[in-house]
Design a protein around this motif. Structure first.
Motif, PDB file in Angstrom:
ATOM      1  N   PHE A  57     -18.038 -20.545  -9.273  1.00  0.00           N
ATOM      2  CA  PHE A  57     -19.457 -20.209  -9.415  1.00  0.00           C
ATOM      3  C   PHE A  57     -20.274 -21.297  -8.736  1.00  0.00           C
ATOM      4  O   PHE A  57     -19.773 -22.411  -8.494  1.00  0.00           O
ATOM      5  N   ALA A  58     -21.517 -20.979  -8.396  1.00  0.00           N
ATOM      6  CA  ALA A  58     -22.357 -21.899  -7.626  1.00  0.00           C
ATOM      7  C   ALA A  58     -23.750 -21.988  -8.242  1.00  0.00           C
ATOM      8  O   ALA A  58     -24.366 -20.962  -8.549  1.00  0.00           O
ATOM      9  N   LEU A  59     -24.229 -23.215  -8.423  1.00  0.00           N
ATOM     10  CA  LEU A  59     -25.576 -23.478  -8.915  1.00  0.00           C
ATOM     11  C   LEU A  59     -26.411 -24.041  -7.778  1.00  0.00           C
ATOM     12  O   LEU A  59     -25.997 -24.997  -7.112  1.00  0.00           O
ATOM     13  N   ALA A  60     -27.579 -23.448  -7.552  1.00  0.00           N
ATOM     14  CA  ALA A  60     -28.468 -23.864  -6.464  1.00  0.00           C
ATOM     15  C   ALA A  60     -29.738 -24.464  -7.046  1.00  0.00           C
ATOM     16  O   ALA A  60     -30.382 -23.853  -7.911  1.00  0.00           O
ATOM     17  N   ILE A  61     -30.102 -25.663  -6.564  1.00  0.00           N
ATOM     18  CA  ILE A  61     -31.289 -26.385  -7.027  1.00  0.00           C
ATOM     19  C   ILE A  61     -32.116 -26.752  -5.805  1.00  0.00           C
ATOM     20  O   ILE A  61     -31.560 -27.225  -4.802  1.00  0.00           O
ATOM     21  N   PRO A  62     -33.461 -26.526  -5.819  1.00  0.00           N
ATOM     22  CA  PRO A  62     -34.276 -26.858  -4.642  1.00  0.00           C
ATOM     23  C   PRO A  62     -34.032 -28.271  -4.145  1.00  0.00           C
ATOM     24  O   PRO A  62     -33.879 -29.209  -4.943  1.00  0.00           O
ATOM     25  N   ALA A  63     -34.000 -28.443  -2.841  1.00  0.00           N
ATOM     26  CA  ALA A  63     -33.648 -29.722  -2.225  1.00  0.00           C
ATOM     27  C   ALA A  63     -34.761 -30.758  -2.326  1.00  0.00           C
ATOM     28  O   ALA A  63     -34.635 -31.846  -1.763  1.00  0.00           O
ATOM     29  N   THR A  64     -35.834 -30.458  -3.065  1.00  0.00           N
ATOM     30  CA  THR A  64     -36.877 -31.452  -3.328  1.00  0.00           C
ATOM     31  C   THR A  64     -36.479 -32.396  -4.448  1.00  0.00           C
ATOM     32  O   THR A  64     -37.112 -33.433  -4.644  1.00  0.00           O
ATOM     33  N   MET A  65     -35.432 -32.061  -5.201  1.00  0.00           N
ATOM     34  CA  MET A  65     -34.981 -32.913  -6.297  1.00  0.00           C
ATOM     35  C   MET A  65     -34.376 -34.201  -5.728  1.00  0.00           C
ATOM     36  O   MET A  65     -33.619 -34.161  -4.762  1.00  0.00           O
ATOM     37  N   LEU A  66     -34.705 -35.329  -6.343  1.00  0.00           N
ATOM     38  CA  LEU A  66     -34.221 -36.634  -5.882  1.00  0.00           C
ATOM     39  C   LEU A  66     -33.568 -37.400  -7.016  1.00  0.00           C
ATOM     40  O   LEU A  66     -33.931 -37.225  -8.180  1.00  0.00           O
ATOM     41  N   VAL A 118     -33.463 -23.553 -11.187  1.00  0.00           N
ATOM     42  CA  VAL A 118     -32.008 -23.553 -11.061  1.00  0.00           C
ATOM     43  C   VAL A 118     -31.548 -22.114 -10.974  1.00  0.00           C
ATOM     44  O   VAL A 118     -31.942 -21.274 -11.779  1.00  0.00           O
ATOM     45  N   LYS A 119     -30.698 -21.819  -9.987  1.00  0.00           N
ATOM     46  CA  LYS A 119     -30.199 -20.468  -9.786  1.00  0.00           C
ATOM     47  C   LYS A 119     -28.675 -20.451  -9.866  1.00  0.00           C
ATOM     48  O   LYS A 119     -28.007 -21.389  -9.416  1.00  0.00           O
ATOM     49  N   ALA A 124     -33.794 -16.215 -18.482  1.00  0.00           N
ATOM     50  CA  ALA A 124     -33.769 -16.133 -17.018  1.00  0.00           C
ATOM     51  C   ALA A 124     -34.648 -15.001 -16.512  1.00  0.00           C
ATOM     52  O   ALA A 124     -34.997 -14.068 -17.245  1.00  0.00           O
ATOM     53  N   LEU A 125     -34.996 -15.110 -15.227  1.00  0.00           N
ATOM     54  CA  LEU A 125     -35.660 -14.001 -14.557  1.00  0.00           C
ATOM     55  C   LEU A 125     -34.652 -12.870 -14.371  1.00  0.00           C
ATOM     56  O   LEU A 125     -33.435 -13.095 -14.405  1.00  0.00           O
ATOM     57  N   PRO A 126     -35.121 -11.641 -14.176  1.00  0.00           N
ATOM     58  CA  PRO A 126     -34.176 -10.539 -13.958  1.00  0.00           C
ATOM     59  C   PRO A 126     -33.272 -10.833 -12.768  1.00  0.00           C
ATOM     60  O   PRO A 126     -33.716 -11.357 -11.745  1.00  0.00           O
ATOM     61  N   PRO A 127     -31.972 -10.545 -12.886  1.00  0.00           N
ATOM     62  CA  PRO A 127     -31.059 -10.830 -11.770  1.00  0.00           C
ATOM     63  C   PRO A 127     -31.354  -9.962 -10.562  1.00  0.00           C
ATOM     64  O   PRO A 127     -31.811  -8.818 -10.687  1.00  0.00           O
ATOM     65  N   ILE A 171     -29.512 -15.179 -10.032  1.00  0.00           N
ATOM     66  CA  ILE A 171     -30.280 -15.120 -11.266  1.00  0.00           C
ATOM     67  C   ILE A 171     -30.821 -16.516 -11.511  1.00  0.00           C
ATOM     68  O   ILE A 171     -30.115 -17.515 -11.330  1.00  0.00           O
ATOM     69  N   GLU A 172     -32.099 -16.626 -11.873  1.00  0.00           N
ATOM     70  CA  GLU A 172     -32.793 -17.908 -11.944  1.00  0.00           C
ATOM     71  C   GLU A 172     -33.300 -18.171 -13.349  1.00  0.00           C
ATOM     72  O   GLU A 172     -33.872 -17.288 -13.989  1.00  0.00           O
TER      73      GLU A 172
END
Length: 399
Positions: free
Chosen positions: A55-64, A157-158, A196-199, A213-214
Protein backbone atom coordinates in the motif's frame (compact mmCIF):
# COMPACT_ATOMS: atom_id res chain seq x y z
CA UNK A 1 -7.51 -42.35 -6.78
CA UNK A 2 -9.37 -41.27 -3.63
CA UNK A 3 -6.62 -38.79 -2.68
CA UNK A 4 -6.63 -37.26 -6.16
CA UNK A 5 -10.42 -36.86 -5.97
CA UNK A 6 -10.14 -35.06 -2.61
CA UNK A 7 -7.42 -32.79 -4.01
CA UNK A 8 -9.65 -31.86 -6.94
CA UNK A 9 -12.48 -31.02 -4.56
CA UNK A 10 -10.11 -28.85 -2.46
CA UNK A 11 -8.80 -27.01 -5.51
CA UNK A 12 -12.34 -26.38 -6.71
CA UNK A 13 -13.38 -24.95 -3.33
CA UNK A 14 -10.31 -22.68 -3.22
CA UNK A 15 -11.00 -21.43 -6.76
CA UNK A 16 -14.61 -20.74 -5.82
CA UNK A 17 -13.62 -18.85 -2.67
CA UNK A 18 -11.00 -16.82 -4.55
CA UNK A 19 -13.69 -15.60 -6.95
CA UNK A 20 -15.81 -14.50 -3.97
CA UNK A 21 -13.14 -12.78 -1.83
CA UNK A 22 -12.02 -9.29 -2.74
CA UNK A 23 -9.98 -7.10 -0.40
CA UNK A 24 -10.53 -3.36 0.02
CA UNK A 25 -8.80 -0.81 2.25
CA UNK A 26 -9.35 2.59 3.85
CA UNK A 27 -7.50 5.26 5.86
CA UNK A 28 -8.43 6.92 9.17
CA UNK A 29 -6.98 9.31 11.73
CA UNK A 30 -4.80 7.59 14.31
CA UNK A 31 -5.19 8.02 18.06
CA UNK A 32 -2.08 10.22 18.32
CA UNK A 33 -0.87 13.23 16.29
CA UNK A 34 0.87 12.57 12.97
CA UNK A 35 -0.61 9.05 12.89
CA UNK A 36 -2.65 7.30 10.20
CA UNK A 37 -4.48 3.99 10.50
CA UNK A 38 -4.88 1.49 7.65
CA UNK A 39 -7.92 -0.79 7.66
CA UNK A 40 -8.71 -3.74 5.39
CA UNK A 41 -11.95 -5.68 4.89
CA UNK A 42 -12.88 -8.72 2.77
CA UNK A 43 -16.06 -9.39 0.81
CA UNK A 44 -16.28 -12.95 2.18
CA UNK A 45 -15.17 -14.80 5.30
CA UNK A 46 -12.03 -16.93 5.16
CA UNK A 47 -8.96 -18.02 7.13
CA UNK A 48 -5.54 -17.99 5.44
CA UNK A 49 -1.91 -17.24 6.09
CA UNK A 50 -0.96 -13.65 5.14
CA UNK A 51 1.61 -13.70 2.37
CA UNK A 52 2.04 -10.32 0.65
CA UNK A 53 0.63 -6.79 0.77
CA UNK A 54 1.47 -3.41 -0.74
CA UNK A 55 0.00 0.00 0.00
CA UNK A 56 1.12 3.59 -0.57
CA UNK A 57 0.61 6.77 1.45
CA UNK A 58 1.00 10.11 -0.36
CA UNK A 59 1.73 13.36 1.51
CA UNK A 60 2.11 16.79 -0.19
CA UNK A 61 5.77 17.59 -0.83
CA UNK A 62 5.47 20.87 1.11
CA UNK A 63 5.97 18.91 4.34
CA UNK A 64 9.44 19.41 5.85
CA UNK A 65 12.02 18.07 6.28
CA UNK A 66 11.78 16.08 3.07
CA UNK A 67 12.36 12.32 3.42
CA UNK A 68 15.29 10.70 1.70
CA UNK A 69 14.33 8.91 -1.51
CA UNK A 70 14.83 5.20 -2.14
CA UNK A 71 14.57 1.97 -0.16
CA UNK A 72 15.04 1.65 3.59
CA UNK A 73 16.05 -1.96 3.02
CA UNK A 74 14.39 -5.29 3.75
CA UNK A 75 13.85 -6.04 7.45
CA UNK A 76 11.74 -8.39 9.57
CA UNK A 77 8.13 -7.24 9.73
CA UNK A 78 7.59 -5.81 13.21
CA UNK A 79 6.43 -2.68 15.08
CA UNK A 80 8.91 0.16 15.52
CA UNK A 81 10.68 2.91 13.60
CA UNK A 82 11.64 2.37 9.98
CA UNK A 83 15.36 3.08 9.98
CA UNK A 84 17.11 3.96 6.73
CA UNK A 85 14.86 6.96 5.96
CA UNK A 86 16.27 10.39 6.77
CA UNK A 87 13.81 13.24 7.37
CA UNK A 88 10.18 12.41 8.10
CA UNK A 89 10.31 8.85 9.35
CA UNK A 90 7.45 6.31 9.69
CA UNK A 91 7.04 4.42 12.94
CA UNK A 92 4.76 1.36 13.17
CA UNK A 93 2.77 1.68 16.40
CA UNK A 94 0.51 -1.25 15.41
CA UNK A 95 1.35 -4.00 12.93
CA UNK A 96 -1.23 -6.77 12.58
CA UNK A 97 -0.11 -8.31 9.27
CA UNK A 98 1.51 -11.74 9.52
CA UNK A 99 3.91 -11.44 6.54
CA UNK A 100 7.47 -12.00 7.73
CA UNK A 101 9.42 -9.28 5.85
CA UNK A 102 8.97 -5.58 5.15
CA UNK A 103 10.50 -2.93 2.89
CA UNK A 104 9.65 0.77 2.81
CA UNK A 105 10.32 2.73 -0.36
CA UNK A 106 10.02 6.51 -0.82
CA UNK A 107 9.45 8.27 -4.15
CA UNK A 108 8.32 11.63 -5.49
CA UNK A 109 5.12 11.52 -7.56
CA UNK A 110 2.81 14.05 -9.19
CA UNK A 111 -0.80 13.31 -8.21
CA UNK A 112 -3.48 15.44 -9.85
CA UNK A 113 -0.77 17.96 -10.76
CA UNK A 114 0.61 18.27 -7.18
CA UNK A 115 3.97 16.87 -6.06
CA UNK A 116 3.73 14.31 -3.24
CA UNK A 117 6.14 12.30 -1.13
CA UNK A 118 4.97 8.70 -1.52
CA UNK A 119 5.77 6.10 1.12
CA UNK A 120 5.37 2.59 -0.31
CA UNK A 121 5.04 -0.25 2.19
CA UNK A 122 5.93 -3.69 0.79
CA UNK A 123 5.31 -6.89 2.75
CA UNK A 124 6.28 -10.44 1.77
CA UNK A 125 6.90 -13.87 3.27
CA UNK A 126 4.24 -16.35 4.31
CA UNK A 127 2.93 -16.02 7.85
CA UNK A 128 3.39 -18.91 10.28
CA UNK A 129 -0.29 -18.86 11.33
CA UNK A 130 -3.70 -18.25 9.82
CA UNK A 131 -5.37 -14.83 9.79
CA UNK A 132 -9.14 -14.98 10.34
CA UNK A 133 -11.34 -12.64 8.30
CA UNK A 134 -15.09 -11.98 8.49
CA UNK A 135 -17.11 -10.80 5.50
CA UNK A 136 -17.52 -6.99 5.35
CA UNK A 137 -15.89 -6.54 8.77
CA UNK A 138 -12.87 -4.25 8.74
CA UNK A 139 -9.68 -4.93 10.68
CA UNK A 140 -7.04 -2.42 11.76
CA UNK A 141 -3.83 -3.69 10.18
CA UNK A 142 -1.45 -0.76 10.71
CA UNK A 143 -1.11 2.40 12.77
CA UNK A 144 1.81 4.46 11.43
CA UNK A 145 3.15 7.62 13.06
CA UNK A 146 5.24 10.02 10.97
CA UNK A 147 7.99 11.55 13.12
CA UNK A 148 10.21 14.56 12.54
CA UNK A 149 7.89 17.01 10.77
CA UNK A 150 8.66 20.68 11.43
CA UNK A 151 6.51 22.45 8.79
CA UNK A 152 3.25 21.87 6.85
CA UNK A 153 2.77 18.68 8.81
CA UNK A 154 0.45 16.23 7.08
CA UNK A 155 -2.10 18.77 5.90
CA UNK A 156 -3.35 16.05 3.57
CA UNK A 157 -2.69 12.31 3.56
CA UNK A 158 -3.92 9.98 0.83
CA UNK A 159 -4.02 6.22 0.47
CA UNK A 160 -3.31 5.80 -3.25
CA UNK A 161 -3.13 3.23 -5.99
CA UNK A 162 -1.21 5.01 -8.73
CA UNK A 163 -1.69 4.12 -12.41
CA UNK A 164 0.45 1.05 -13.06
CA UNK A 165 2.15 1.59 -9.68
CA UNK A 166 3.69 5.00 -10.49
CA UNK A 167 7.36 5.50 -11.32
CA UNK A 168 8.41 2.68 -8.96
CA UNK A 169 5.75 0.29 -10.41
CA UNK A 170 4.88 -0.59 -6.78
CA UNK A 171 2.71 2.29 -5.49
CA UNK A 172 -0.63 0.49 -5.49
CA UNK A 173 -2.90 -1.54 -3.23
CA UNK A 174 -2.28 -5.29 -3.34
CA UNK A 175 -3.25 -8.15 -1.03
CA UNK A 176 -2.25 -11.81 -1.37
CA UNK A 177 -3.16 -14.76 0.86
CA UNK A 178 -1.27 -18.03 0.98
CA UNK A 179 -3.34 -20.33 -1.27
CA UNK A 180 -5.96 -17.87 -2.52
CA UNK A 181 -3.31 -15.69 -4.15
CA UNK A 182 -4.10 -12.15 -5.33
CA UNK A 183 -7.52 -11.13 -3.98
CA UNK A 184 -7.21 -7.35 -4.49
CA UNK A 185 -10.31 -5.47 -5.60
CA UNK A 186 -8.59 -3.53 -8.37
CA UNK A 187 -11.70 -1.73 -9.73
CA UNK A 188 -12.77 -0.59 -6.23
CA UNK A 189 -9.68 -0.78 -3.96
CA UNK A 190 -10.88 1.76 -1.37
CA UNK A 191 -14.05 2.03 0.72
CA UNK A 192 -15.65 4.96 2.56
CA UNK A 193 -15.41 5.89 6.23
CA UNK A 194 -16.36 9.03 8.25
CA UNK A 195 -12.69 10.06 8.69
CA UNK A 196 -12.08 10.43 4.96
CA UNK A 197 -13.35 12.08 1.82
CA UNK A 198 -15.32 9.79 -0.51
CA UNK A 199 -12.92 7.45 -2.35
CA UNK A 200 -12.14 8.04 -6.01
CA UNK A 201 -11.85 4.56 -7.50
CA UNK A 202 -10.58 4.37 -11.05
CA UNK A 203 -12.59 1.26 -11.94
CA UNK A 204 -9.76 -0.42 -13.83
CA UNK A 205 -9.61 -4.21 -13.74
CA UNK A 206 -5.79 -4.03 -13.76
CA UNK A 207 -5.18 -0.94 -11.62
CA UNK A 208 -4.12 1.12 -14.63
CA UNK A 209 -5.98 4.25 -13.44
CA UNK A 210 -5.62 6.44 -10.34
CA UNK A 211 -7.54 5.44 -7.22
CA UNK A 212 -7.32 7.38 -3.96
CA UNK A 213 -8.95 8.13 -0.62
CA UNK A 214 -7.94 11.15 1.47
CA UNK A 215 -8.23 11.77 5.20
CA UNK A 216 -10.32 14.80 6.10
CA UNK A 217 -8.57 17.67 7.85
CA UNK A 218 -9.30 17.96 11.56
CA UNK A 219 -10.63 21.52 11.94
CA UNK A 220 -10.72 22.65 15.54
CA UNK A 221 -12.91 25.45 16.92
CA UNK A 222 -9.91 27.59 17.83
CA UNK A 223 -7.68 29.96 15.86
CA UNK A 224 -4.04 30.23 16.90
CA UNK A 225 -2.75 33.80 16.50
CA UNK A 226 0.79 33.23 17.78
CA UNK A 227 3.00 30.67 19.51
CA UNK A 228 6.38 31.69 20.96
CA UNK A 229 9.13 30.10 23.07
CA UNK A 230 11.96 31.74 25.03
CA UNK A 231 14.49 30.40 27.56
CA UNK A 232 15.62 32.22 30.69
CA UNK A 233 17.55 30.79 33.65
CA UNK A 234 17.04 27.18 32.53
CA UNK A 235 13.28 27.68 32.17
CA UNK A 236 11.52 27.58 28.79
CA UNK A 237 8.61 30.01 28.74
CA UNK A 238 5.90 29.29 26.17
CA UNK A 239 3.30 31.89 25.23
CA UNK A 240 0.42 31.61 22.79
CA UNK A 241 -2.58 33.70 21.79
CA UNK A 242 -5.86 32.35 20.46
CA UNK A 243 -9.28 33.47 19.35
CA UNK A 244 -12.54 31.78 18.32
CA UNK A 245 -12.29 29.32 21.22
CA UNK A 246 -15.65 27.55 20.76
CA UNK A 247 -16.41 24.05 22.14
CA UNK A 248 -12.73 23.78 23.03
CA UNK A 249 -11.21 21.66 25.79
CA UNK A 250 -7.46 21.93 26.44
CA UNK A 251 -3.93 22.70 25.29
CA UNK A 252 -1.29 19.99 25.75
CA UNK A 253 2.35 21.08 25.72
CA UNK A 254 4.70 18.57 24.10
CA UNK A 255 8.51 18.53 24.02
CA UNK A 256 11.13 16.61 22.03
CA UNK A 257 14.92 16.59 21.93
CA UNK A 258 15.10 15.22 18.37
CA UNK A 259 11.95 16.63 16.66
CA UNK A 260 10.78 13.00 16.25
CA UNK A 261 9.47 11.71 19.56
CA UNK A 262 7.28 14.20 21.43
CA UNK A 263 6.17 13.78 25.04
CA UNK A 264 3.55 15.58 27.08
CA UNK A 265 5.06 17.93 29.66
CA UNK A 266 1.92 19.79 30.75
CA UNK A 267 -1.60 20.82 29.89
CA UNK A 268 -3.84 23.86 30.32
CA UNK A 269 -7.62 23.80 30.25
CA UNK A 270 -9.63 26.39 28.37
CA UNK A 271 -9.68 29.68 30.26
CA UNK A 272 -13.13 30.73 31.59
CA UNK A 273 -12.27 34.32 30.71
CA UNK A 274 -14.82 35.85 28.33
CA UNK A 275 -12.55 37.64 25.87
CA UNK A 276 -12.21 37.70 22.10
CA UNK A 277 -8.46 37.07 22.37
CA UNK A 278 -6.84 35.02 25.12
CA UNK A 279 -3.20 34.61 26.12
CA UNK A 280 -1.82 31.42 27.68
CA UNK A 281 1.56 30.85 29.35
CA UNK A 282 3.41 27.70 30.39
CA UNK A 283 6.83 27.39 32.04
CA UNK A 284 8.86 24.22 31.54
CA UNK A 285 11.68 23.87 34.08
CA UNK A 286 12.48 20.23 33.23
CA UNK A 287 14.11 20.58 29.83
CA UNK A 288 17.59 19.20 29.20
CA UNK A 289 20.50 21.34 28.11
CA UNK A 290 20.75 21.83 24.34
CA UNK A 291 18.31 22.12 21.47
CA UNK A 292 14.70 21.28 22.39
CA UNK A 293 11.52 21.32 20.31
CA UNK A 294 8.04 22.33 21.45
CA UNK A 295 4.56 22.12 19.99
CA UNK A 296 0.98 22.38 21.23
CA UNK A 297 -1.55 19.62 20.90
CA UNK A 298 -5.04 21.13 20.65
CA UNK A 299 -8.07 19.14 21.78
CA UNK A 300 -11.75 20.00 21.35
CA UNK A 301 -14.69 18.68 23.37
CA UNK A 302 -15.29 15.85 20.88
CA UNK A 303 -11.75 14.58 21.34
CA UNK A 304 -10.54 15.77 17.93
CA UNK A 305 -6.93 16.89 17.90
CA UNK A 306 -4.57 19.07 15.92
CA UNK A 307 -1.17 20.58 16.62
CA UNK A 308 0.86 23.71 16.02
CA UNK A 309 4.11 24.12 14.13
CA UNK A 310 7.26 23.10 16.03
CA UNK A 311 9.26 25.73 17.93
CA UNK A 312 13.00 25.00 18.45
CA UNK A 313 14.70 26.56 21.47
CA UNK A 314 18.25 26.21 22.82
CA UNK A 315 18.34 25.56 26.58
CA UNK A 316 21.54 26.90 28.12
CA UNK A 317 21.71 24.91 31.35
CA UNK A 318 20.90 21.56 32.95
CA UNK A 319 17.30 20.78 33.84
CA UNK A 320 16.36 21.16 37.49
CA UNK A 321 14.36 17.92 37.59
CA UNK A 322 16.20 15.26 35.55
CA UNK A 323 13.60 12.46 35.99
CA UNK A 324 10.52 13.17 33.89
CA UNK A 325 7.17 11.37 34.16
CA UNK A 326 4.30 12.36 31.89
CA UNK A 327 1.40 12.53 31.82
CA UNK A 328 0.71 12.05 35.51
CA UNK A 329 -3.02 11.96 34.76
CA UNK A 330 -3.34 9.20 32.19
CA UNK A 331 -5.61 6.59 30.62
CA UNK A 332 -2.85 4.04 31.19
CA UNK A 333 0.10 5.06 28.99
CA UNK A 334 2.94 6.70 30.95
CA UNK A 335 6.22 8.04 29.55
CA UNK A 336 9.35 8.09 31.72
CA UNK A 337 12.57 9.84 30.72
CA UNK A 338 15.62 9.09 32.83
CA UNK A 339 18.88 11.08 33.06
CA UNK A 340 22.40 9.87 32.36
CA UNK A 341 23.43 7.09 34.70
CA UNK A 342 19.86 5.80 35.09
CA UNK A 343 19.71 3.59 32.00
CA UNK A 344 19.64 0.44 34.18
CA UNK A 345 17.18 1.80 36.74
CA UNK A 346 14.04 -0.15 37.59
CA UNK A 347 10.56 1.35 37.84
CA UNK A 348 7.91 0.14 40.25
CA UNK A 349 4.19 0.94 40.30
CA UNK A 350 2.77 0.79 43.83
CA UNK A 351 -0.93 0.90 44.66
CA UNK A 352 -2.57 2.68 47.63
CA UNK A 353 -2.11 -0.44 49.79
CA UNK A 354 1.67 -0.39 49.25
CA UNK A 355 1.67 -3.39 46.92
CA UNK A 356 3.91 -3.39 43.83
CA UNK A 357 1.48 -4.06 40.96
CA UNK A 358 3.80 -3.47 37.99
CA UNK A 359 7.52 -3.39 37.21
CA UNK A 360 9.63 -2.10 34.36
CA UNK A 361 13.22 -3.39 34.21
CA UNK A 362 13.95 -2.66 30.57
CA UNK A 363 17.15 -0.84 29.74
CA UNK A 364 17.39 2.68 28.34
CA UNK A 365 16.62 6.30 29.13
CA UNK A 366 13.12 6.30 27.58
CA UNK A 367 10.49 3.95 29.01
CA UNK A 368 6.91 3.54 27.82
CA UNK A 369 4.69 2.01 30.51
CA UNK A 370 1.39 0.40 29.54
CA UNK A 371 -0.74 0.31 32.71
CA UNK A 372 -4.13 -0.09 31.03
CA UNK A 373 -4.67 -3.39 32.85
CA UNK A 374 -4.66 -1.58 36.22
CA UNK A 375 -7.79 -0.17 37.82
CA UNK A 376 -8.49 3.56 37.87
CA UNK A 377 -7.07 5.40 40.87
CA UNK A 378 -3.90 6.80 42.39
CA UNK A 379 -0.52 5.04 42.27
CA UNK A 380 3.08 5.77 43.19
CA UNK A 381 5.68 5.51 40.41
CA UNK A 382 8.99 4.75 42.08
CA UNK A 383 12.46 4.97 40.48
CA UNK A 384 15.12 2.64 41.92
CA UNK A 385 18.71 3.18 40.75
CA UNK A 386 21.68 1.24 42.15
CA UNK A 387 19.35 -0.18 44.84
CA UNK A 388 18.42 3.34 46.02
CA UNK A 389 14.97 4.91 45.68
CA UNK A 390 15.67 8.22 43.94
CA UNK A 391 12.19 9.46 42.96
CA UNK A 392 8.55 8.95 43.89
CA UNK A 393 5.98 10.40 41.53
CA UNK A 394 2.24 10.24 42.09
CA UNK A 395 0.24 9.23 39.03
CA UNK A 396 -3.50 8.90 38.51
CA UNK A 397 -5.08 6.44 36.11
CA UNK A 398 -8.42 7.63 34.83
CA UNK A 399 -10.30 5.44 32.36
Amino acid sequence: MKNIFLLLILLASITGLQSQVKMQSTIKHGATPMTVDIYVKPSASFSQKDEAMLFALAIPATMLPAPSMGSAGVTPNSPGTVNGIIGIQPNFLINNLGATQREVLTTMESINGVDHFVYIFIFAGTSTSNHDWVADKEQLLFSIQFNGCTSNCMSSVKLVSLPNGGTSKQAYLYFQSNTLGDITNYPQPFYSNPDALPPINGGSLTGATLSQIEMTDVVLPVKLISFDAAERNCVVNLTWQVTAETDFDSYIVERSNDANRFYEVGRLSKSPENAATKTYRFADDRADRGLQYYRLRLTDLDGKISYTSVKPINVSCVAKHPVQVYPTLSNGIINVKLPAGFENASIKIINSSGVVVANNNSKGFYRLLNLKNLASGGYLLQIVNNRNVTDNVKIILQK
